[in-house]
Design a protein around this motif. Structure first.
Motif, PDB file in Angstrom:
ATOM      1  N   ASN A 193       0.814  -1.316   0.003  1.00 47.76           N
ATOM      2  CA  ASN A 193      -0.051  -0.029   0.258  1.00 47.76           C
ATOM      3  C   ASN A 193       0.740   1.259   0.089  1.00 47.76           C
ATOM      4  O   ASN A 193       0.320   2.462   0.145  1.00 47.76           O
ATOM      5  CB  ASN A 193      -0.844   0.108   1.074  1.00 47.76           C
ATOM      6  CG  ASN A 193      -0.068   0.021   2.439  1.00 47.76           C
ATOM      7  OD1 ASN A 193       0.910  -0.043   2.738  1.00 47.76           O
ATOM      8  ND2 ASN A 193      -0.979  -0.286   3.722  1.00 47.76           N
ATOM      9  N   SER A 194       2.006   1.376  -0.538  1.00 45.75           N
ATOM     10  CA  SER A 194       3.126   2.405  -0.329  1.00 45.75           C
ATOM     11  C   SER A 194       4.242   1.985  -1.343  1.00 45.75           C
ATOM     12  O   SER A 194       4.655   0.880  -1.214  1.00 45.75           O
ATOM     13  CB  SER A 194       3.284   3.058   1.173  1.00 45.75           C
ATOM     14  OG  SER A 194       4.303   2.030   1.673  1.00 45.75           O
ATOM     15  N   SER A 195       4.820   3.197  -1.669  1.00 46.54           N
ATOM     16  CA  SER A 195       6.285   2.993  -2.095  1.00 46.54           C
ATOM     17  C   SER A 195       7.185   2.322  -1.368  1.00 46.54           C
ATOM     18  O   SER A 195       7.977   1.557  -1.668  1.00 46.54           O
ATOM     19  CB  SER A 195       6.705   4.535  -2.383  1.00 46.54           C
ATOM     20  OG  SER A 195       5.725   4.988  -3.432  1.00 46.54           O
ATOM     21  N   THR A 196       7.344   2.766  -0.086  1.00 43.47           N
ATOM     22  CA  THR A 196       8.353   2.229   0.763  1.00 43.47           C
ATOM     23  C   THR A 196       8.156   0.808   1.004  1.00 43.47           C
ATOM     24  O   THR A 196       8.824  -0.196   1.140  1.00 43.47           O
ATOM     25  CB  THR A 196       8.201   2.956   2.220  1.00 43.47           C
ATOM     26  OG1 THR A 196       8.536   4.296   1.984  1.00 43.47           O
ATOM     27  CG2 THR A 196       9.291   2.447   3.308  1.00 43.47           C
ATOM     28  N   ASP A 200      10.642  -2.519   0.028  1.00 43.56           N
ATOM     29  CA  ASP A 200      10.912  -3.455   0.968  1.00 43.56           C
ATOM     30  C   ASP A 200      10.487  -4.930   0.336  1.00 43.56           C
ATOM     31  O   ASP A 200      11.402  -5.724   0.672  1.00 43.56           O
ATOM     32  CB  ASP A 200      10.276  -3.218   2.188  1.00 43.56           C
ATOM     33  CG  ASP A 200      10.518  -4.148   3.281  1.00 43.56           C
ATOM     34  OD1 ASP A 200      11.809  -4.149   3.793  1.00 43.56           O
ATOM     35  OD2 ASP A 200       9.606  -5.038   3.924  1.00 43.56           O
ATOM     36  N   LYS A 201       9.341  -5.050   0.032  1.00 47.15           N
ATOM     37  CA  LYS A 201       8.954  -6.527  -0.592  1.00 47.15           C
ATOM     38  C   LYS A 201       9.786  -6.750  -1.900  1.00 47.15           C
ATOM     39  O   LYS A 201      10.131  -8.124  -2.050  1.00 47.15           O
ATOM     40  CB  LYS A 201       7.462  -6.349  -0.919  1.00 47.15           C
ATOM     41  CG  LYS A 201       6.448  -6.400   0.382  1.00 47.15           C
ATOM     42  CD  LYS A 201       5.060  -6.332   0.077  1.00 47.15           C
ATOM     43  CE  LYS A 201       4.235  -6.667   1.128  1.00 47.15           C
ATOM     44  NZ  LYS A 201       4.197  -5.722   1.931  1.00 47.15           N
ATOM     45  N   LEU A 202      10.485  -6.008  -2.715  1.00 45.32           N
ATOM     46  CA  LEU A 202      11.141  -6.175  -3.839  1.00 45.32           C
ATOM     47  C   LEU A 202      12.475  -6.489  -3.458  1.00 45.32           C
ATOM     48  O   LEU A 202      13.143  -7.460  -4.068  1.00 45.32           O
ATOM     49  CB  LEU A 202      11.127  -5.090  -4.769  1.00 45.32           C
ATOM     50  CG  LEU A 202       9.772  -4.680  -5.617  1.00 45.32           C
ATOM     51  CD1 LEU A 202      10.075  -3.513  -6.405  1.00 45.32           C
ATOM     52  CD2 LEU A 202       9.409  -6.006  -6.039  1.00 45.32           C
ATOM     53  N   THR A 215      -2.163  -1.309  -3.912  1.00 43.93           N
ATOM     54  CA  THR A 215      -3.343  -0.857  -3.621  1.00 43.93           C
ATOM     55  C   THR A 215      -3.249   0.728  -3.811  1.00 43.93           C
ATOM     56  O   THR A 215      -4.169   1.552  -3.534  1.00 43.93           O
ATOM     57  CB  THR A 215      -3.791  -0.924  -2.002  1.00 43.93           C
ATOM     58  OG1 THR A 215      -2.897  -0.266  -1.279  1.00 43.93           O
ATOM     59  CG2 THR A 215      -3.998  -2.387  -1.930  1.00 43.93           C
ATOM     60  N   ASP A 216      -2.203   1.128  -4.108  1.00 43.10           N
ATOM     61  CA  ASP A 216      -1.974   2.711  -4.261  1.00 43.10           C
ATOM     62  C   ASP A 216      -1.047   2.831  -5.390  1.00 43.10           C
ATOM     63  O   ASP A 216      -0.269   2.212  -5.764  1.00 43.10           O
ATOM     64  CB  ASP A 216      -1.531   3.256  -3.108  1.00 43.10           C
ATOM     65  CG  ASP A 216      -1.701   4.988  -3.006  1.00 43.10           C
ATOM     66  OD1 ASP A 216      -2.116   5.527  -4.105  1.00 43.10           O
ATOM     67  OD2 ASP A 216      -1.518   5.645  -2.075  1.00 43.10           O
ATOM     68  N   ASP A 217      -0.687   4.138  -6.010  1.00 37.73           N
ATOM     69  CA  ASP A 217       0.303   4.467  -6.758  1.00 37.73           C
ATOM     70  C   ASP A 217       1.615   4.465  -5.914  1.00 37.73           C
ATOM     71  O   ASP A 217       1.530   4.618  -4.831  1.00 37.73           O
ATOM     72  CB  ASP A 217      -0.084   5.970  -7.473  1.00 37.73           C
ATOM     73  CG  ASP A 217      -1.147   6.065  -8.233  1.00 37.73           C
ATOM     74  OD1 ASP A 217      -1.852   4.958  -8.780  1.00 37.73           O
ATOM     75  OD2 ASP A 217      -1.640   7.221  -8.457  1.00 37.73           O
ATOM     76  N   VAL A 218       2.838   4.252  -6.878  1.00 32.81           N
ATOM     77  CA  VAL A 218       3.976   4.049  -6.153  1.00 32.81           C
ATOM     78  C   VAL A 218       4.907   4.761  -6.871  1.00 32.81           C
ATOM     79  O   VAL A 218       4.977   5.123  -8.103  1.00 32.81           O
ATOM     80  CB  VAL A 218       4.496   2.549  -5.855  1.00 32.81           C
ATOM     81  CG1 VAL A 218       3.418   1.915  -4.905  1.00 32.81           C
ATOM     82  CG2 VAL A 218       4.437   1.816  -7.193  1.00 32.81           C
ATOM     83  N   SER A 219       6.173   5.056  -6.254  1.00 29.53           N
ATOM     84  CA  SER A 219       7.014   6.020  -6.873  1.00 29.53           C
ATOM     85  C   SER A 219       8.524   5.256  -6.291  1.00 29.53           C
ATOM     86  O   SER A 219       8.859   5.502  -4.974  1.00 29.53           O
ATOM     87  CB  SER A 219       7.179   7.470  -6.829  1.00 29.53           C
ATOM     88  OG  SER A 219       8.236   8.027  -7.430  1.00 29.53           O
TER      89      SER A 219
END
Length: 432
Positions: A193-196, A200-202, A215-219
């Motif tokens: 649900n966030s870029s951070t 972390d998951k990647l 669930t949200d746009d990421v950068s």
């Protein structure tokens, strides 16, 4: 910090309603069934899995709007004006398992047609039989031909929401049902649900198979980003209709830590905001990918680059993708190494595909099949640079409408070198 007076300012989410769309994701690793999900519906059938979202009377919610109601118990009072501290509930609903296999499921809420930033100030919880759980932590199970308990989704506006959310609006929300059969090997996607959280998951996930739904746009900074671990075989990033923005400086490809692993992007818009050491270069954009990469139902807002490695074995597939070339001197996609396949994809703007070997790279093959090139302004569909005699380029079953003729006057392609220097096939194309 906000003062008490400014906390009372209403945050307008005009016409706040919930439009239902469901999706079933069966992990590609243990995919006994293939799904046929479309984002416009909330009923998906895949093999013996059949999931529906129903209201409390058993009526299908497919194609219907569900409002958020006042948390004061008045279900006739639809909440359209929000302020910090506001809470609102959906009506009661449940998930029906109409197939003959037990399943497990998650729920995802994402914003549609509005300011995604507003979601930063809203937390969603799932209420089942009086038990409330953060929606990102909720997971339920349903027996074959059974129903879940009644579900109510609650939206909580942060009491400390600042002035930066003043006046933002979201017209609709979407509910996504993530479901797979109950089996120790079949896993539901992970929700990010966030870029951070995505970064972390990647980078910190050591599992063999990683399936992420946004669930949200990421950068995120994609410059030199190594995804997964040496043991990771596949990573799927499902944008859920949102935007994936790449930032960073330099020209270093995003790729799997395992050179034999697969990186898959689905259902998103990719925006390149990365920078290069050669900002005046006309050849390509600076977002680079290498290794085994697949893009499905992805829109590219500007330019990308396909790079390789010392073995020149990158393999990239584009399926049902849309390429835009908004900058006059940049191609939508540049293939510099390995192989690439474009299927059922559309190209618009100034330039489409560039195929060119440079700086020791080696393009093995490029296939363009059943693609549409529409009103390109600067170049034909495929611009071919320097390629060696072992490279194959195939353009077939594609349509070219109002595209420039190019040096050879073909409207389909142009080449900087004699076509005898590489292997070329052109079959069943249409020029308008």
């Amino acid at each position: 910090m906000r003062n008490k007076k400014s906390n009372k300012k209403e945050l307008i989410t005009s016409g706040l309603s919930l439009s239902l769309c469901g999706a079933m994701f069966v992990g590609s690793t243990f995919a006994w069934f293939t799904d046929t999900a479309k984002t416009a519906v909330n009923t998906i059938q895949a093999g013996n899995l059949n999931v529906s979202l129903l209201d409390s009377t058993g009526e299908s919610l497919e194609g219907k709007e569900i409002n958020f109601f006042s948390n004061e118990g008045n279900e006739d009072k639809v909440v359209t004006l929000w302020e910090p501290g506001t809470e609102a509930n959906t009506q009661r609903m449940y998930v029906a398992n109409q197939g003959n296999l037990p399943l497990k499921y998650k729920l995802v809420v994402n914003g549609i047609n509005g300011d995604q930033k507003l979601l930063e100030a809203i937390k969603f919880t799932v209420n089942v039989n009086g038990s409330e759980t953060n929606i990102n932590e909720f997971e339920g199970t349903i027996e074959a031909n059974g129903n879940s308990d009644e579900i109510v989704i609650t939206a909580h506006m942060n009491k400390d929401a600042g002035d930066e959310y003043q006046g933002l609006s979201i017209n609709n929300f979407g509910i996504t049902v993530l479901a797979t059969q109950v089996d120790k090997e079949a896993k539901l996607p992970t929700i990010s649900n966030s870029s951070t959280d995505l970064m972390d998951k990647l980078t910190n996930n050591t599992g063999e198979f990683v399936d992420i739904v946004l669930t949200d746009d990421v950068s995120i900074d994609t410059n030199g980003l190594m995804v997964g671990s040496a043991d990771t075989k596949e990573v799927i990033i499902d944008g859920n209709g949102g935007t994936f923005t790449a930032t960073g400086a330099g020209v270093y490809a995003m790729k799997m830590a395992n050179p034999n692993g697969n990186l898959i992007f689905k259902n998103m818009t990719i925006v390149d905001e990365s920078k290069s050491y050669a900002e005046n270069s006309w050849e390509f954009g600076y977002l680079e990918f290498a290794g085994n990469v697949k893009f499905e139902n992805v829109t590219f807002a500007n330019a990308i680059m396909i790079e390789g490695n010392e073995n020149h074995d990158s393999h990239v597939e584009f399926i049902n993708c849309t390429f835009n070339s908004p900058v006059e001197n940049e191609y939508a996609v540049w293939v510099a190494d390995g192989s690439a396949i474009f299927t059922d994809s559309t190209f618009t703007g100034y330039r489409a595909i560039k195929v060119h070997e440079a700086y020791g790279s080696d393009v093995k093959s490029v296939i363009v099949d059943n693609c549409t090139f529409d009103n390109l302004e600067k170049k034909p569909g495929v611009a071919i640079g320097t390629l060696d005699s072992e490279t194959t380029v195939t353009i077939k079953n594609s349509t070219f409408t109002n595209c420039p003729g190019g040096d050879q006057g073909k409207h389909i392609y142009e080449s900087d070198t004699d076509v005898k220097t590489f292997n070329f096939t052109e079959t069943n194309n249409t020029i308008n």
